[in-house]
Scaffold this motif. Structure first.
Motif, PDB file in Angstrom:
ATOM      1  N   ARG A 211      -3.843   3.152   8.964  1.00  0.00           N
ATOM      2  CA  ARG A 211      -5.231   3.436   9.342  1.00  0.00           C
ATOM      3  C   ARG A 211      -5.780   4.689   8.669  1.00  0.00           C
ATOM      4  N   ASP A 214      -9.236   3.391   4.369  1.00  0.00           N
ATOM      5  CA  ASP A 214     -10.324   2.506   4.798  1.00  0.00           C
ATOM      6  C   ASP A 214     -10.065   1.058   4.393  1.00  0.00           C
ATOM      7  N   ARG A 216      -8.422  -2.530   4.690  1.00  0.00           N
ATOM      8  CA  ARG A 216      -7.815  -3.390   5.700  1.00  0.00           C
ATOM      9  C   ARG A 216      -6.601  -4.093   5.092  1.00  0.00           C
TER      10      ARG A 216
END
Length: 302
Positions: A211, A214, A216
């Motif tokens: 995390r 940025d 995913r």
């Protein structure tokens, strides 16, 4: 209270189905139903609600199930203690392991225990984190190691050690051009992650590290063990994560590891034990684990 009736109750409470419970106990359903009615008469409370939507535990049944499991855990521990005494041990510790803890450190700890207190036996149980916590609450385990400290009330969690996280990469992969891999580069490729139930702590710690970007992650597969994760990585399903100490135990000829560019990306291992006065053997075990932790910290600083 009759132990036979109590065993029948636990079977029905866990199956929530009289036919399945009877098959598990190798008896007919009719005598099982009679046994449960006799137990309800003994305790003076209804233990099950039977209706069109199936069988469910009453609140009294839930309380009895919790206590019954504790009773059988004590009986099992008595059996283990007697067997240990017959083979020369003075005591027995039951240690739960979750998340595939760093094996080299565990080896050093067990060797130290055998050297300093050889008449205390140690039994190891590999179990998911939720089962480890539940086992410490019902006295099935004396202590445990995990990569999560989210055990809730009644369980003391102590940080033992942390290890750098490394990337597991198939040989001949383009990322091997990096000596240290930035997370942003690694996340351009599919990942093989740990299953969140089988490896609760490891899964959450790695997710927290990812995390920090940025991007995913693209999760191609989830593995329930380190060995399976490495197998899938070698087969080209994606890239994986582990600690350097884990990789040193489970070497794979088709996998190369690289450190992450973010030096703060580390996996922490915790020692868990119930919030009650420890036995003398358990206190010695905890003290030795702390000693290894402190010596490791001194070595890293040097």
């Amino acid at each position: 209270m009759d132990l036979r009736r109590l065993r029948c109750f636990v079977a029905v409470a866990e199956e929530l189905h009289f036919t399945r419970a009877a098959a598990r106990l190798h008896i007919e359903q009719s005598p099982l139903s009679r046994t449960i009615r006799q137990l309800e008469s003994d305790v003076g409370a209804s233990l099950f609600e039977r209706g069109g939507r199936g069988t469910h535990l009453t609140w009294a049944g839930q309380v009895l199930l919790r206590d019954a499991r504790r009773v059988f855990a004590v009986l099992e521990q008595a059996r283990i203690n007697v067997k240990a005494a017959a083979t020369g041990y003075r005591g027995m510790l039951r240690i739960a392991l979750s998340d595939g803890i760093a094996q080299t450190r565990l080896t050093a700890l067990l060797a130290l225990c055998r050297e300093e207190e050889p008449d205390v036996g140690i039994r190891l149980f590999e179990t998911p984190f939720a089962a480890q916590v539940r086992g410490m609450r019902d006295d099935s385990f004396d202590a445990g190691f995990a990569q999560s400290d989210e055990a809730g009330e009644g369980i003391h969690c102590e940080t033992l050690w942390s290890d750098p996280l490394v990337a597991a990469i198939p040989n001949r992969h383009p990322l091997l051009a990096f000596k240290q891999i930035p997370l942003e580069e690694l996340l351009k490729y599919p990942l093989v992650m740990y299953h969140p139930e089988a490896c609760h702590g490891a899964s959450r710690q790695i997710k927290r590290i990812l995390r920090s970007t940025d991007i995913r992650p693209n999760i191609a597969e989830r593995a329930v063990t380190l060995e399976l994760m490495l197998t899938l990585v070698a087969a080209g399903y994606g890239l994986g994560f582990a600690t350097a100490s884990q990789i040193s135990i489970c070497r794979h000829p088709e996998i190369v590891t690289r450190p992450l560019a973010d030096g703060s990306a580390r996996m922490t291992t915790f020692l868990l034990r119930p919030h009650r006065e420890p036995s003398e053997p358990l206190q010695h075990f905890v003290d030795r684990a702390r000693l290894l932790r402190d010596n490791s910290c001194l070595s890293e600083q040097a």
